[in-house]
Structures are given as C-alpha cells and as structure tokens.
Design a protein around this motif. Structure first.
Motif, PDB file in Angstrom:
ATOM      1  N   THR A  18       0.800  -1.219  -0.101  1.00 20.70           N
ATOM      2  CA  THR A  18      -0.051  -0.068   0.039  1.00 20.70           C
ATOM      3  C   THR A  18       1.006   1.088  -0.046  1.00 20.70           C
ATOM      4  OG1 THR A  18      -1.756  -1.209   1.097  1.00 20.70           O
ATOM      5  CG2 THR A  18      -1.885   1.178   1.075  1.00 20.70           C
ATOM      6  N   VAL A  19       1.851   1.425   0.778  1.00 24.78           N
ATOM      7  CA  VAL A  19       2.842   2.456   1.072  1.00 24.78           C
ATOM      8  C   VAL A  19       3.597   2.479  -0.450  1.00 24.78           C
ATOM      9  CG1 VAL A  19       4.580   3.524   2.050  1.00 24.78           C
ATOM     10  CG2 VAL A  19       2.938   2.543   3.490  1.00 24.78           C
ATOM     11  N   ALA A  20       3.803   1.496  -0.808  1.00 20.96           N
ATOM     12  CA  ALA A  20       4.857   1.534  -2.079  1.00 20.96           C
ATOM     13  C   ALA A  20       3.833   2.144  -3.137  1.00 20.96           C
ATOM     14  CB  ALA A  20       5.388   0.084  -2.382  1.00 20.96           C
ATOM     15  N   VAL A  21       2.948   1.466  -3.338  1.00 18.30           N
ATOM     16  CA  VAL A  21       1.855   1.986  -4.562  1.00 18.30           C
ATOM     17  C   VAL A  21       1.793   3.506  -4.260  1.00 18.30           C
ATOM     18  CG1 VAL A  21      -0.179   1.663  -5.465  1.00 18.30           C
ATOM     19  CG2 VAL A  21       0.933  -0.179  -5.035  1.00 18.30           C
ATOM     20  N   GLY A  22       1.595   4.082  -2.953  1.00 17.27           N
ATOM     21  CA  GLY A  22       0.980   5.286  -3.041  1.00 17.27           C
ATOM     22  C   GLY A  22       2.348   6.123  -3.304  1.00 17.27           C
ATOM     23  N   THR A  23       3.609   5.847  -2.902  1.00 15.28           N
ATOM     24  CA  THR A  23       4.759   6.682  -3.077  1.00 15.28           C
ATOM     25  C   THR A  23       4.871   6.446  -4.607  1.00 15.28           C
ATOM     26  OG1 THR A  23       5.622   5.844  -1.077  1.00 15.28           O
ATOM     27  CG2 THR A  23       7.216   6.753  -2.588  1.00 15.28           C
ATOM     28  N   ALA A  24       4.701   5.414  -5.422  1.00 19.24           N
ATOM     29  CA  ALA A  24       5.080   5.380  -6.873  1.00 19.24           C
ATOM     30  C   ALA A  24       4.149   6.297  -7.436  1.00 19.24           C
ATOM     31  CB  ALA A  24       4.715   4.045  -7.250  1.00 19.24           C
ATOM     32  N   LEU A  25       2.815   6.520  -6.975  1.00 19.66           N
ATOM     33  CA  LEU A  25       1.742   7.340  -7.597  1.00 19.66           C
ATOM     34  C   LEU A  25       2.378   8.872  -7.222  1.00 19.66           C
ATOM     35  CD1 LEU A  25      -1.546   5.767  -6.484  1.00 19.66           C
ATOM     36  CD2 LEU A  25      -0.656   5.719  -8.665  1.00 19.66           C
ATOM     37  N   LEU A  27       5.262   9.828  -7.173  1.00 21.70           N
ATOM     38  CA  LEU A  27       6.390   9.839  -8.098  1.00 21.70           C
ATOM     39  C   LEU A  27       5.968   9.908  -9.660  1.00 21.70           C
ATOM     40  CD1 LEU A  27       9.482   9.990  -8.516  1.00 21.70           C
ATOM     41  CD2 LEU A  27       9.530   7.405  -8.743  1.00 21.70           C
ATOM     42  N   GLY A  28       4.939   9.310  -9.964  1.00 17.82           N
ATOM     43  CA  GLY A  28       4.360   9.466 -11.358  1.00 17.82           C
ATOM     44  C   GLY A  28       3.884  10.931 -11.512  1.00 17.82           C
ATOM     45  N   VAL A  29       3.244  11.303 -10.626  1.00 19.94           N
ATOM     46  CA  VAL A  29       2.472  12.492 -10.709  1.00 19.94           C
ATOM     47  C   VAL A  29       3.715  13.607 -10.696  1.00 19.94           C
ATOM     48  CG1 VAL A  29       1.263  14.464  -9.542  1.00 19.94           C
ATOM     49  CG2 VAL A  29       0.423  12.136  -9.318  1.00 19.94           C
ATOM     50  N   LEU A  30       4.850  13.557 -10.002  1.00 26.68           N
ATOM     51  CA  LEU A  30       5.988  14.510 -10.198  1.00 26.68           C
ATOM     52  C   LEU A  30       6.491  14.401 -11.385  1.00 26.68           C
ATOM     53  CD1 LEU A  30       7.702  16.460  -8.839  1.00 26.68           C
ATOM     54  CD2 LEU A  30       9.162  14.564  -7.872  1.00 26.68           C
ATOM     55  N   LEU A  31       6.820  13.117 -11.813  1.00 29.89           N
ATOM     56  CA  LEU A  31       7.308  12.961 -13.471  1.00 29.89           C
ATOM     57  C   LEU A  31       6.352  13.643 -14.241  1.00 29.89           C
ATOM     58  CD1 LEU A  31       8.895   9.385 -13.374  1.00 29.89           C
ATOM     59  CD2 LEU A  31      10.195  11.694 -13.139  1.00 29.89           C
ATOM     60  N   GLY A  55       4.819  13.919  -0.569  1.00 27.69           N
ATOM     61  CA  GLY A  55       4.218  12.659  -0.533  1.00 27.69           C
ATOM     62  C   GLY A  55       5.214  11.534  -0.582  1.00 27.69           C
ATOM     63  N   ILE A  56       6.316  11.878  -1.639  1.00 30.76           N
ATOM     64  CA  ILE A  56       7.251  10.901  -1.805  1.00 30.76           C
ATOM     65  C   ILE A  56       8.152  10.710  -0.596  1.00 30.76           C
ATOM     66  CG2 ILE A  56       9.365  10.446  -2.975  1.00 30.76           C
ATOM     67  CD1 ILE A  56       8.147  11.987  -5.441  1.00 30.76           C
ATOM     68  N   ALA A  57       8.539  11.651   0.235  1.00 34.40           N
ATOM     69  CA  ALA A  57       9.093  11.665   1.228  1.00 34.40           C
ATOM     70  C   ALA A  57       8.460  10.994   2.536  1.00 34.40           C
ATOM     71  CB  ALA A  57       9.421  13.027   1.938  1.00 34.40           C
ATOM     72  N   LEU A  58       7.066  11.100   2.592  1.00 36.09           N
ATOM     73  CA  LEU A  58       6.452  10.783   3.654  1.00 36.09           C
ATOM     74  C   LEU A  58       6.323   9.115   3.245  1.00 36.09           C
ATOM     75  CD1 LEU A  58       3.571  13.049   4.424  1.00 36.09           C
ATOM     76  CD2 LEU A  58       5.463  12.350   5.820  1.00 36.09           C
ATOM     77  N   GLY A  59       6.079   8.646   2.217  1.00 38.09           N
ATOM     78  CA  GLY A  59       5.798   7.357   1.610  1.00 38.09           C
ATOM     79  C   GLY A  59       7.160   6.510   2.057  1.00 38.09           C
ATOM     80  N   LEU A  60       8.410   7.349   1.518  1.00 34.56           N
ATOM     81  CA  LEU A  60       9.771   6.570   1.981  1.00 34.56           C
ATOM     82  C   LEU A  60       9.809   6.315   3.458  1.00 34.56           C
ATOM     83  CD1 LEU A  60      12.203   8.426  -0.489  1.00 34.56           C
ATOM     84  CD2 LEU A  60      11.166   6.006  -0.775  1.00 34.56           C
ATOM     85  N   LEU A  61       9.516   7.130   4.253  1.00 34.01           N
ATOM     86  CA  LEU A  61       9.323   7.207   5.853  1.00 34.01           C
ATOM     87  C   LEU A  61       8.490   6.075   5.974  1.00 34.01           C
ATOM     88  CD1 LEU A  61      10.357   8.554   8.327  1.00 34.01           C
ATOM     89  CD2 LEU A  61       8.451   9.982   8.125  1.00 34.01           C
ATOM     90  N   GLY A  62       7.510   5.955   5.527  1.00 32.97           N
ATOM     91  CA  GLY A  62       6.544   4.705   6.084  1.00 32.97           C
ATOM     92  C   GLY A  62       7.254   3.591   5.616  1.00 32.97           C
ATOM     93  N   VAL A  63       7.840   3.373   4.426  1.00 32.75           N
ATOM     94  CA  VAL A  63       8.859   1.998   4.023  1.00 32.75           C
ATOM     95  C   VAL A  63       9.883   1.770   5.112  1.00 32.75           C
ATOM     96  CG1 VAL A  63      10.355   1.053   2.563  1.00 32.75           C
ATOM     97  CG2 VAL A  63       8.247   2.279   1.636  1.00 32.75           C
ATOM     98  N   VAL A  64      10.378   2.730   5.534  1.00 31.49           N
ATOM     99  CA  VAL A  64      11.500   2.500   6.580  1.00 31.49           C
ATOM    100  C   VAL A  64      10.608   2.212   8.029  1.00 31.49           C
ATOM    101  CG1 VAL A  64      13.071   3.809   8.193  1.00 31.49           C
ATOM    102  CG2 VAL A  64      13.112   4.383   5.725  1.00 31.49           C
ATOM    103  N   TYR A  65       9.751   2.838   8.328  1.00 28.89           N
ATOM    104  CA  TYR A  65       8.818   2.500   9.689  1.00 28.89           C
ATOM    105  C   TYR A  65       8.216   1.035   9.500  1.00 28.89           C
ATOM    106  CZ  TYR A  65       5.065   2.416  13.081  1.00 28.89           C
ATOM    107  OH  TYR A  65       4.140   2.142  13.948  1.00 28.89           O
ATOM    108  N   LEU A  66       7.847   0.560   8.204  1.00 28.15           N
ATOM    109  CA  LEU A  66       7.558  -0.797   8.245  1.00 28.15           C
ATOM    110  C   LEU A  66       8.421  -1.645   8.193  1.00 28.15           C
ATOM    111  CD1 LEU A  66       4.610   0.056   5.640  1.00 28.15           C
ATOM    112  CD2 LEU A  66       4.118  -0.715   7.844  1.00 28.15           C
ATOM    113  N   LYS A  67       9.520  -1.475   7.850  1.00 19.17           N
ATOM    114  CA  LYS A  67      10.792  -2.250   8.053  1.00 19.17           C
ATOM    115  C   LYS A  67      11.321  -2.410   9.233  1.00 19.17           C
ATOM    116  CE  LYS A  67      12.004  -3.067   3.469  1.00 19.17           C
ATOM    117  NZ  LYS A  67      12.209  -4.180   2.955  1.00 19.17           N
TER     118      LYS A  67
END
Length: 88
Positions: A18-25, A27-31, A55-67
């Motif tokens: 869920t977090v990875a898909v949100g972060t990728a979205l 990133l897609g909007v930014l591109l 959004g990307i920064a919070l997503g990456l923070l979420g990935v670290v938290y989940l790890k």
C-alpha cells in the motif's frame, strides 16, 4: 435495548504494498509535472512540486517504519517474556 455485537477481527493487509503504491503514484505525478513544466508554471501551480515531494518523502518514511517496526515489536515481546519469567 439490544446487546452490542462484538467487533469483527481486523483485516489482514499488505501495508508495504500500500505504501509503495502510494509513493509510486506521487512519483508518477511528479514526473508528469516535470514533463508539463511550462503549463504548470503558467497556471501558477508550482507548489504542486512541493506537494509531490512531501508525498514521496512520507512514503519513504513509511517504508522505513514498516521495515523497522517488526523488530521493535519482537524486542518488546522478548522483554515482556523475560520480565514474566523473573516474577515469582
């Protein structure tokens, strides 16, 4: 008055996906914004870049938290078990 029903058990989810898909979205909007930079600038919407970056920064923070979280929960449980074993 009727009795309150028990709460249903929590659903199992794949939080990492869920977090990875949100972060990728984000990133897609930014591109997409970068590709259409002239239109974005003319419309006065440059703040959208900052929104995507957040959004990307919070997503990456979420990935670290989940790890890190499972290891923290395991340590906490180990401490509880040790404390219980020390009780008379």
């Amino acid at each position: 008055m009727t009795e309150r029903r028990r709460d249903p058990p929590p659903l199992r989810t794949n939080d990492m996906r869920t977090v990875a898909v949100g972060t990728a979205l984000w990133l897609g909007v930014l591109l997409g914004l970068v590709l259409r930079h002239d239109s974005v600038e003319r419309a006065g919407l440059l703040w959208w870049y900052a929104m995507c970056a957040c959004g990307i920064a919070l997503g990456l923070l979420g990935v670290v938290y989940l790890k890190v979280r499972p290891a923290q929960l395991e340590r906490k449980q180990r401490r509880r078990d040790e404390e219980r074993s020390l009780l008379p």
